[in-house]
Structures are given as C-alpha cells and as structure tokens.
Design an enzyme around this catalytic site. Structure first.
Site, PDB file in Angstrom:
ATOM      1  N   THR A  21      -3.581   5.760  -4.221  1.00  0.00           N
ATOM      2  CA  THR A  21      -5.005   6.027  -4.398  1.00  0.00           C
ATOM      3  C   THR A  21      -5.830   4.757  -4.283  1.00  0.00           C
ATOM      4  O   THR A  21      -6.755   4.661  -3.472  1.00  0.00           O
ATOM      5  CB  THR A  21      -5.253   6.713  -5.750  1.00  0.00           C
ATOM      6  N   SER A  22      -5.500   3.737  -5.071  1.00  0.00           N
ATOM      7  CA  SER A  22      -6.299   2.511  -5.059  1.00  0.00           C
ATOM      8  C   SER A  22      -6.072   1.704  -3.790  1.00  0.00           C
ATOM      9  O   SER A  22      -7.015   1.154  -3.203  1.00  0.00           O
ATOM     10  CB  SER A  22      -5.978   1.661  -6.291  1.00  0.00           C
ATOM     11  N   VAL A 228       8.324  -2.431  -0.818  1.00  0.00           N
ATOM     12  CA  VAL A 228       8.133  -3.858  -1.075  1.00  0.00           C
ATOM     13  C   VAL A 228       9.174  -4.307  -2.094  1.00  0.00           C
ATOM     14  O   VAL A 228       9.176  -3.837  -3.238  1.00  0.00           O
ATOM     15  CB  VAL A 228       6.714  -4.162  -1.575  1.00  0.00           C
ATOM     16  N   HIS A 513      -0.985  10.486 -16.233  1.00  0.00           N
ATOM     17  CA  HIS A 513      -2.064   9.514 -16.354  1.00  0.00           C
ATOM     18  C   HIS A 513      -1.522   8.158 -16.830  1.00  0.00           C
ATOM     19  O   HIS A 513      -2.187   7.445 -17.577  1.00  0.00           O
ATOM     20  CB  HIS A 513      -3.133  10.014 -17.326  1.00  0.00           C
ATOM     21  N   HIS A 557      -9.585  11.918 -17.019  1.00  0.00           N
ATOM     22  CA  HIS A 557      -8.419  11.856 -16.156  1.00  0.00           C
ATOM     23  C   HIS A 557      -8.487  10.565 -15.348  1.00  0.00           C
ATOM     24  O   HIS A 557      -9.547   9.948 -15.236  1.00  0.00           O
ATOM     25  CB  HIS A 557      -8.357  13.081 -15.249  1.00  0.00           C
TER      26      HIS A 557
END
Length: 580
Positions: A21-22, A228, A513, A557
């Site tokens: 997401t980020s 990685v 979360h 969330h």
C-alpha cells in the site's frame, strides 16, 4: 538461499522495498519528476490478472496461497494458547488488494497523540484526502472539505443490505446517533454511520493503481516475485549509509541493486522490521543470536507491535432475504451472482459484505467496575489513555455469514445468519516481531500478546456485552433474531461481563491492523527507530514508510493511515532531496 551472485548492473535514484500500500503510493508520487529512476521490489506477483483482488467479494480466496504471507502468531497464553493467522497481501498493491476496502480514518486526536509536528491530525487527514477521489451517490454526498477529488484511489459509499438497515435502527435505538460521514470526518466517538469503500463501479481500487494503468510511467521499474534479502550498508563520509539491496528472485538468483539517493523500506509491520534485523539494524541481543553483525543497535526494531483485536458474534435470522446469504450459499446462488459480476461488475460479489458501523465510548458503562475505576489515568483521559473525543471500541455487522476463514458453518440449508463484530481500540498489550533465521524466505516470528493486559480484556468483554444488547434489545433486530449461529455456540444470553470472557478467548482474532514495529519518535526516545521524517536513526539515506512507522495505531482502520503515511513520506523525500 542461492549461493551464486549476479553482479548488479542496475542503479536507480530510489529503491522501494515492498510494493504494498505505502510503497506503491510513494513510487507514484516520486515519479512526478520524470528525471528520477525508481525501482519497486515486490515479493509477490503482479495483481493485474488476480480476479479475487479486483472482485472485492472474492477477498478470502487470496489467503492461504502465494498471495498471502501466511504468517501465524506464536501461541498466546491470554487467549488460551491459541495461534492466530495474520494474513497479509503478498502481491503488487499489498494488503490494499485483499483487505476489507474500508476507509475509516479515526479521530484527529489519534494522530495528535503521536506528539510529532509533521504528523498532526490535521496534516494526516490532509494526506488521506490527497490520495482519494470520492464518488457521490444519490443518497451520500461527500464534502470537498473532507474528501479528495483527484487522487488515484477511487472510493464510494456502500449500499446497505436490509439486515444492515435494521442493525442501524437498533444502534440508534440503543444510544448511538447517526452521523452519515463520521468515519471520514472523525466528528463523533459515539455514534453510527456509513463507511466509504475502496471500490468504484464494482471494481476494487488498490495502491497498485498509483503506478499501473493510467499512472504507469516508464521511469518506474517494477520487479515482482523478488524478495529483498538485506540492505547494502557502507561507510560514506563517516556515516553508515544505505547504498542498495540484495534480492532473491523466484528462481533462486541473488541480485544487487544500488540507489543514488535513498532506499525506502515499505514492507509492512511484520516484514519491515525483519528486513532491518537481517541487515544488522535492531536490538543487538536479538541480532547476535542469529550470527548477524549488529551495525546499529536500535532496541525498538520489532517491538511495540499493535493490532486491533476483533471478535465476531453470530446470530440466526428468522426472516428470509434480510441477509445476503441467499445470494451466495443457497442452491446455485453463487454461480448466478458470479455470472452477474462477470457481465456487469455488480451484485453481491462487487462489494465487501460489511454493513453499518459504529464507534462507542464505554467509560460510563464501566465507571463502577473496580479495575476500571481504580486504574491510573492521565488528566482528561480514561484508563486506556483515550480522551472523550476518542472511541473505546468499534462495531459493525456482516451482511451474510462470513468473516475469518475458520468460520465454516455456512447456512446452506436456506437459513440466514449475520454477525456483529467488536473491535478493541488503544490496546495496552504490546507484541513483538523477531527473526526465525537469516533466510529471507522464512517468515518472522510474530507474538501479538492479544488481550494480555487485564484492561484490554475488560473493555473487549464490555464491548461484546454492548453489541449483544444492540442486537437482542434494539428495535430493528430484536424481533428477527432467533439466537446464535450455529446453535452449539454461545447463545448470547449473557448478561454479566465475566460470562463473555470464554467467548472472547475462544474467538478473538486479528483485524489485520498490525503496526508500530519501526516506530517514529522524538529525539531522546531510546525506543524510536525513526525520526519524525521517517529516517532510520544511525543510517543515512534510509527510511521506513508504512504502518510499521506509526508510534500508536489509530482508532479506526489502517488502510487510510498507510495511504496517509505514504503521501507524507513522498512529500518529505522530495523536500529533503531538494536540500543541498
């Protein structure tokens, strides 16, 4: 791990470790400068042809496969020694491609509580606005002051099933007033409202959209199915500096890539600390055990693990077609619903089966409980550390029988069921992420320590008690529920808080979360892994930017938090790059 090494021939300005997401958002925003070269490294596959990503109703089919990290916690004593499956998206777009699509920001005070000027509530809400394009409906008009209008993330409201309309009536009846857009505005810690979703015209929108489709740019290189292994660190001008990464391809080759400007770690709350630890950055005692040279002794790496614990309470419904079970479980309904989705991207599979949502404060309900009454408090805060503007729990209903994959008592015999769920905010318990081995293919060791603090269990059980009252006493639902589903489970007739403890221990699970394991903090905070601009302490040209970087999980969330952190990170990276 392969022993052969292919020497690097590729050099980029920025290397982003994790196309979740980020990571995708940061890459997309940095790419606004066409002169930059950006490499995105993702362990999982591309999401372009993954139907169960784009069809939100197929979300659970992404788990227990190559598109899931398949992380399972250690046994947790506080929930009777159970282990909990903590699924995470292992694909381009990360968990934005497998999550509940919910856009619940929390309260601005949540971010003010971080105590970092760069990440105030006002700024975080602004970053979240920037990521999105909100689409109105005839019954839900989003205010431009609250919602973004030109971001790659397309969101829209969710049309409620009949059971959700009834739960909404019961919530209002039991003292939770309706505020339509409260989960975007953060206006109320005690009420119910509608939640926008990252679905538009029946198709899930994910973070991968920031670097694919119409936002695809030639100067972004995306390498999927590439793990990685570790960071390349060297001394430059007297400073330990991140200069690149060592990767492991699907066919076992080790390949190095080098960065002119920065390496950005965006691998999430479990994998970001694991990457730092494999690279010799973290608590020296933990690193030494695995024979890794400790280059930077940072005690906070892998610590401070937080999550929102969740508990499902299932009920049987006596009237037909209030829930959406008849569209999935009965006869050949699934085939019909799937055909509708394929033809028109509409129907029950086009959205996520969660209904109306609520926040609740529980201070008044707990005021006479000795554990709560006598617990130490900071000024103007309750024993959980929350102000009156922040909720203690969140609740919502499912629109059919569904939820975690362990629940398999599907109502296939023309019966109908739904759940109301309870989510605990601001937990006091903290877990950890450590390494099993130096091998990047091995998942990290995760111990969430769910409900280990007595106050966590107290608030969670009171939340279940309140949720059950809403269903069993509320004007909308009291005459349509028969009792629990299936019958061999608890009948939800409990009136005392203590009676809920066994149920919570048996059914408490993750809300996906996880956060906080590479937390930001002020100078002088020995447990802070990052400074307030997401830079790893003791290492130049290295940042961590994802939900692992947040000091305390928000009371909402984490999807929109991941977008907000990424938007802020991209801005800071650009600002710092412009400095001499």
């Amino acid at each position: 791990m392969a022993s052969a090494r292919i020497e690097a021939q590729e050099i980029y300005d920025y290397i982003i470790c994790g196309g979740g997401t980020s990571g995708c958002v940061i890459a997309g925003r940095l790419a606004s400068d066409p002169n930059l070269s950006i490499l995105v490294l993702e362990a999982g596959p591309d999401n372009a042809n993954l139907e169960n990503v784009h069809m939100a109703g197929g979300w659970s089919n992404n788990f227990d496969s190559e598109t899931d990290w398949n992380i399972v916690t250690e046994p947790m004593e506080s929930i009777d020694g159970r282990q909990v499956k903590c699924s995470r998206g292992r694909l381009l777009g990360g968990s934005s491609g497998v999550n509940g699509t919910l856009c619940i920001r929390g309260i601005k005070q949540d971010y003010d509580d971080w105590g970092l000027e760069e990440w105030s509530g006002e700024k975080m809400f602004g970053y979240m606005n920037k990521a999105e394009t909100f689409h109105d409906t005839d019954w839900f008009k989003g205010s431009p002051k609250v919602h973004g209008v030109d971001g790659p993330l397309h969101i829209e409201p969710h049309d409620l099933a009949p059971i959700s309309e009834l739960v909404k009536e019961s919530m209002i009846d039991q003292g939770l007033p309706y505020h339509q857009d409260m989960f975007s505005t953060g206006e109320s810690p005690h009420g119910c409202g509608d939640v926008p979703r990252t679905v538009h015209r029946g198709v899930r929108t994910t973070a991968a959209d920031f670097i694919t489709k119409r936002y695809r740019k030639e100067h972004i290189t995306i390498k999927t199915e590439t793990v990685v292994d570790r960071l390349l660190l060297s001394e430059e001008d007297g400073n330990l500096t991140a200069t690149g990464v060592v990767t492991l391809t699907k066919d076992g080759q080790q390949i190095e890539y080098h960065a002119r400007k920065e390496v950005i770690v965006s691998a999430g709350a479990y994998c970001s600390p694991a990457l730092l630890l494999r690279s010799g950055i973290g608590p020296k005692a933990d690193i030494d055990k695995l024979g890794i040279e400790c280059l930077v002794d940072l005690p906070g790496v892998g610590k401070n693990l937080m999550d929102h614990v969740l508990c499902f309470l299932y009920y049987e419904v006596t009237k037909p077609n209030l829930t959406n079970d008849h569209l999935i479980y009965h006869d050949n309904a699934f085939a019909t619903s799937y055909a509708l989705y394929k033809e028109k991207t509409s129907g029950v599979l086009s959205t996520f089966p969660f209904g109306i949502f609520a926040y609740a404060r529980l201070d008044e309900r707990l005021k006479d409980v000795p554990l709560w009454r006598d617990a130490p408090r900071e000024p103007d805060r309750d024993p959980m550390g929350l102000t009156r503007s922040q909720p203690n729990i969140e609740m919502w209903n499912t629109e059919l029988y569904g939820g975690p994959k362990q629940y398999t008592d599907f109502p296939i015999d023309h019966k109908h069921a739904f759940a109301i769920t309870v989510l605990l905010f601001n937990q006091r318990s903290r877990g950890s992420v450590t390494l099993k081995s130096k091998d990047p293919v091995d998942n990290p060791v995760v111990d969430h320590k769910y409900l280990a603090d007595p106050l966590d269990m107290l608030v969670m059980t009171e939340g279940c008690r309140f949720a059950n009252e809403i269903v069993m006493k509320g004007v909308g639902t009291k005459d349509v529920v028969k009792g629990s589903w299936p019958e061999e489970l608890t009948h939800h007739t409990f009136t005392e808080r203590e009676e809920w403890v066994p149920h919570v221990k048996q059914h408490a699970t993750t809300c996906y979360h996880s956060s906080g394991t590479c937390a930001m903090g002020k100078d002088g905070d020995v447990n802070a892994v990052l400074d307030s601009r997401l830079r790893v302490r003791g290492v130049a040209r290295l940042r961590v930017a994802d939900v692992s970087s947040i000091p305390k999980v928000n009371n909402g969330h984490t999807q929109m938090v991941a977008y907000g952190i990424a938007e802020g990170a991209a801005m800071m990276i650009k600002e710092d790059s412009a400095k001499p």
